[in-house]
Design a protein around this motif. Structure first.
Motif, PDB file in Angstrom:
ATOM      1  N   ALA A  30      -5.464   6.468   1.100  1.00 11.52           N
ATOM      2  CA  ALA A  30      -6.100   5.190   0.773  1.00 11.52           C
ATOM      3  C   ALA A  30      -6.981   5.270  -0.469  1.00 11.52           C
ATOM      4  N   ALA A  31      -7.378   6.460  -0.867  1.00 14.54           N
ATOM      5  CA  ALA A  31      -8.284   6.623  -2.011  1.00 14.54           C
ATOM      6  C   ALA A  31      -7.580   6.294  -3.331  1.00 14.54           C
ATOM      7  N   ASP A  32      -8.367   5.882  -4.308  1.00 14.22           N
ATOM      8  CA  ASP A  32      -7.841   5.640  -5.651  1.00 14.22           C
ATOM      9  C   ASP A  32      -7.845   6.968  -6.409  1.00 14.22           C
ATOM     10  N   PRO A  45       0.834  -1.202   0.000  1.00 13.29           N
ATOM     11  CA  PRO A  45       0.000   0.000   0.000  1.00 13.29           C
ATOM     12  C   PRO A  45       0.869   1.253   0.000  1.00 13.29           C
ATOM     13  N   ARG A  46       0.390   2.288  -0.624  1.00 14.99           N
ATOM     14  CA  ARG A  46       1.227   3.484  -0.773  1.00 14.99           C
ATOM     15  C   ARG A  46       1.400   4.286   0.499  1.00 14.99           C
ATOM     16  N   VAL A  47       0.719   3.912   1.573  1.00 18.02           N
ATOM     17  CA  VAL A  47       0.857   4.637   2.834  1.00 18.02           C
ATOM     18  C   VAL A  47       2.326   4.742   3.266  1.00 18.02           C
ATOM     19  N   GLY A  48       3.115   3.740   2.963  1.00 16.43           N
ATOM     20  CA  GLY A  48       4.525   3.765   3.332  1.00 16.43           C
ATOM     21  C   GLY A  48       5.391   4.645   2.449  1.00 16.43           C
ATOM     22  N   PHE A  49       4.815   5.170   1.369  1.00 13.84           N
ATOM     23  CA  PHE A  49       5.588   5.961   0.412  1.00 13.84           C
ATOM     24  C   PHE A  49       5.184   7.432   0.373  1.00 13.84           C
ATOM     25  N   VAL A  50       4.158   7.797   1.137  1.00 13.64           N
ATOM     26  CA  VAL A  50       3.640   9.170   1.106  1.00 13.64           C
ATOM     27  C   VAL A  50       4.126   9.915   2.344  1.00 13.64           C
ATOM     28  N   SER A 102       1.037   9.170  -7.678  1.00 17.51           N
ATOM     29  CA  SER A 102       0.074   8.774  -8.718  1.00 17.51           C
ATOM     30  C   SER A 102      -1.126   7.998  -8.182  1.00 17.51           C
ATOM     31  N   GLN A 103      -2.199   8.055  -8.940  1.00 19.33           N
ATOM     32  CA  GLN A 103      -3.410   7.291  -8.651  1.00 19.33           C
ATOM     33  C   GLN A 103      -3.091   5.808  -8.789  1.00 19.33           C
ATOM     34  N   PRO A 104      -3.358   5.001  -7.764  1.00 23.50           N
ATOM     35  CA  PRO A 104      -2.988   3.578  -7.807  1.00 23.50           C
ATOM     36  C   PRO A 104      -3.509   2.816  -9.016  1.00 23.50           C
ATOM     37  N   SER A 105      -4.754   3.039  -9.430  1.00 26.62           N
ATOM     38  CA  SER A 105      -5.287   2.271 -10.569  1.00 26.62           C
ATOM     39  C   SER A 105      -4.583   2.636 -11.866  1.00 26.62           C
ATOM     40  N   VAL A 106      -4.085   3.843 -11.987  1.00 30.82           N
ATOM     41  CA  VAL A 106      -3.332   4.237 -13.176  1.00 30.82           C
ATOM     42  C   VAL A 106      -1.995   3.513 -13.188  1.00 30.82           C
TER      43      VAL A 106
END
Length: 81
Positions: free
Chosen positions: A42-44, A6-11, A70-74
């Motif tokens: 957490a949002a896309d 999850p991107r929480v660790g990168f923001v 970036s947006q995760p789905s992209v």
């Protein structure tokens, strides 16, 4: 893979969100407003990590995003190399 990392660790601990009091952006701190910060991360959707190239806020000619996560789905739709 995105589910595993999850991107929480990168923001960063401070991001920028829409300013509910007017145009532009408002700082959102993980420490001061953990619920809003966590929901945004957490949002896309893309997360703005810097405005005004790191310069003063508010900028004389208006705030603008200059860096983002970036947006995760992209990212998931990008071909692997």
């Amino acid at each position: 893979m995105l589910e595993q990392e999850p991107r929480v660790g990168f923001v960063l601990g401070a991001i920028w969100g829409d300013d509910s009091d007017g145009p532009g952006f408002a700082a959102v701190s993980r420490r001061a407003d953990p619920g809003r910060w966590s929901a945004a991360v957490a949002a896309d959707a893309p997360v703005i990590t810097q405005i005004n190239r790191g310069g003063p806020h508010p900028a004389a000619d208006g705030d603008f995003p200059s860096s983002s996560c970036s947006q995760p789905s992209v990212v998931a739709d990008m071909p692997s190399v």
